[in-house]
Design a protein around this motif. Sequence first.
Motif, short mmCIF file in Angstrom:
data_model
loop_
_atom_site.label_atom_id
_atom_site.label_comp_id
_atom_site.label_asym_id
_atom_site.label_seq_id
_atom_site.Cartn_x
_atom_site.Cartn_y
_atom_site.Cartn_z
N VAL B 60 0.88 -1.17 0.00
CA VAL B 60 0.00 0.00 0.00
C VAL B 60 0.92 1.23 0.00
N VAL B 62 1.15 4.55 0.37
CA VAL B 62 0.28 5.57 0.94
C VAL B 62 0.78 6.98 0.64
N GLU B 63 -0.03 7.96 1.02
CA GLU B 63 0.28 9.35 0.69
C GLU B 63 0.93 10.09 1.85
N SER B 64 1.22 9.39 2.95
CA SER B 64 1.91 10.02 4.08
C SER B 64 2.28 8.95 5.09
N HIS B 66 1.52 9.19 8.17
CA HIS B 66 0.36 9.04 9.05
C HIS B 66 -0.54 7.93 8.51
N SER B 67 -0.73 7.96 7.19
CA SER B 67 -1.53 6.90 6.58
C SER B 67 -0.77 5.58 6.54
N MET B 69 1.14 4.31 8.91
CA MET B 69 0.87 3.62 10.17
C MET B 69 -0.62 3.30 10.31
N SER B 70 -1.48 4.17 9.80
CA SER B 70 -2.92 3.91 9.88
C SER B 70 -3.30 2.66 9.09
N ALA B 71 -2.76 2.55 7.88
CA ALA B 71 -3.06 1.38 7.05
C ALA B 71 -2.42 0.12 7.63
N GLU B 96 0.77 9.84 16.49
CA GLU B 96 -0.54 9.55 17.06
C GLU B 96 -0.90 8.07 16.90
N ILE B 97 -0.60 7.54 15.72
CA ILE B 97 -1.01 6.16 15.42
C ILE B 97 0.00 5.16 15.97
#
Lengths: 321, 398
Positions: B60, B62-64, B66-67, B69-71, B96-97
């Motif tokens: 994946v 991702v675009e950052s 943050h995403s 770790m979120s994904a 945060e994540i």
Amino acid sequence: MAVNVRKLAEKPELLAGGHRACAGCGASVALRQIMRAVEGHVVVSFATGCMEVVTTIYPYTAWRVPYIHNAFENSAATISGVEAAYRSLKRQGKIDRDINFIAFGGDGGTYDIGLQSLSGALERGHNFLYVCYDNEAYMNTGIQRSGSTPFGAATSTTPVGSKIKGKQQWKKPLIDICLSHGIPYAATASPHNYVDLMNKVQKALSIEGPKFMNVMTSCNRGWHFKADDSIEMNRLAVETCIWPLFEVEYGVFKVTYKPRNKLPVEEYLKHQGRFKHFFKPGNEHLLETYQKNVDARWEWLLAMEEFSKEHPYGGLFKPAE
Amino acid sequence: MADRKIRQVKLSLTGNEAGAFALKQANPDVAAVFPITPQTELMHAFSAYVADGAVNTEMVYVESEHSAMSATVGAAAAGARAFTATSANGLALMWEIVYIAASLRLPIVMPVINRALSGPINIHCDHSDTMGARDAGWIQIFCENSQEVYDSLLCAFRIGENKKVLLPVMVTLDGFIISHTTEVVETIERDEDARAFIGPYEPWISLLDVDNPVTMGPLDLQDYYFEHKRQQVEAMTNAPAVIDEVFAAYGELTGRRYERVEKYRTDDAEVVLMSLGSTAGTAKEAVDVLRDEGLAVGHLKVRTFRPFPFDLVREALSGAKVVGVLDRSISFGAQYGPLCTEVMAAVHGKDVEIRNFIYGLGGRDIFVEQIAETGRSLYDLMRGKKDLPPQSYIGLRE
């Protein structure tokens, strides 16, 4: 394809009653309708916000399907990971079920803090439906303005003062942004027209790729109207064309409800405390400006419906014919 | 080779390549990554394995961070073995994540290629990034070289996934110094052997188990939050025994035996130097220089910063009169750097002098002679010939 509401009503609720939404909450009604429309298995991710808070106060949960809340801005990124896991495990033969994926966020979690995460997930083309339940402000934290708050509306951070009257900016055209990603399906919906809403959910889930729905959900606490008028507020938003119901499938626009007698915007605005100042002497221009903008958007939408029939832009996810 | 059960092969790999190679052998189900220097080459190398079909990993991009770790959290919550990798600002963006991953008890593995945090912006090594995440509830393993990167990553999955632990694991390597330096790395020859060591993944929870729906990440208020935090403490308390067990099993398999600390000539040392990561190699050279000068100096390397090996550090320092702790990051407003603060806690009540040295911020080089000179000054302190402030700097223009 049309939902058989009677048949759907026989299915068990996926969102159980007994959650802690406010009396009159439009979002909880819409959420229940959306979950009712789902056929087959579904995994849900949720952004921080009203519906997250009211449905999952530990050790209780209103969810009868797998659910994850990660944080505020990452519902789309989180479902991306869930869906990637699904694809990986399915490819490896470790699971054989077919599963739908729905990511939810409020307007704060979607228009604002979660927009980047949503954009990334749409661009990557995950097979999921993103639903924004749009109550037009940060209701969960106390009615602060968001990118979705309509022009002129009073919120905790855009109060009506002697100099500045409510929010000075327009509501962000979020669905246009999502459509610009070339996604195969996007739609608006409203819980007062639940057949239309549920049809759209079912259609969205039947299409491969990233889908987006924006559902207007009235908030009596934030908009300042009587709790038993919630559904009526959503109806009036549609009848005034403030919240037109439409869908875009592979680039073809379809207005799914056209009011027989388009009502003037004040028929919607006058019931809500957040627009009270629109009706004070000296503020007539607010009403005029609002009406002009709504009319222009509505005409644009009708024109797009015609134009896209002749010039369907298939987007970036249309299967080869 | 007699005591080894499997065939191994020596490869020349950078730290990033060694990390990617270990991850290829681990064959995770999902990876969500975003580029940041100096982590990028790890991602490139792993993407090449994906492109060649050498792994089952679903990528994946991702675009950052943050995403990322979120994904990764989403994937792990869906029962996948999942990883991501980052550096510095990337880790800060996912902060945060990072906490949420640990509190959801998802055994994610994440190489962090140590880089100085902005600002000012800098791309080179220090430990300010991972030290910022030291209270996030992750296990943190610091690596001295590419060999340790490879070995630690294979161990990381087995440690984090242990049912007594169920915590995410950060494996750190010094940006450029390790990540971009080619070294000889002994690796398990056959991927199957590495995979057998890690074992099949049996997730404790999965969102894809639709017959047993779970609600993950609910709102947890005054009545339960505290108890859930206590459970994370319990997991961290269980971790050392599991780490020791995994290191021992890995030692049996490969002949490379690790402990949570590494003692170098400490047994009779009066002065002990301490460090993390690549500096340990330089410090051991300095110890040899000082030993040749007749000074009883040793070095103690901390491998697992979280959970911090208090007992092992206390035991290893039991004979020391003076300890010099090298910190590659600053805790502004604190009396000592992060490592020194932990060492102070470990030796609390013991009759030992401790001095803290901040060095190498923003990738500034540290040399054998600088550490040797630090050792000499600590020796002078012990003999009463010299005084040293609680904290001072190495290699800084004042």
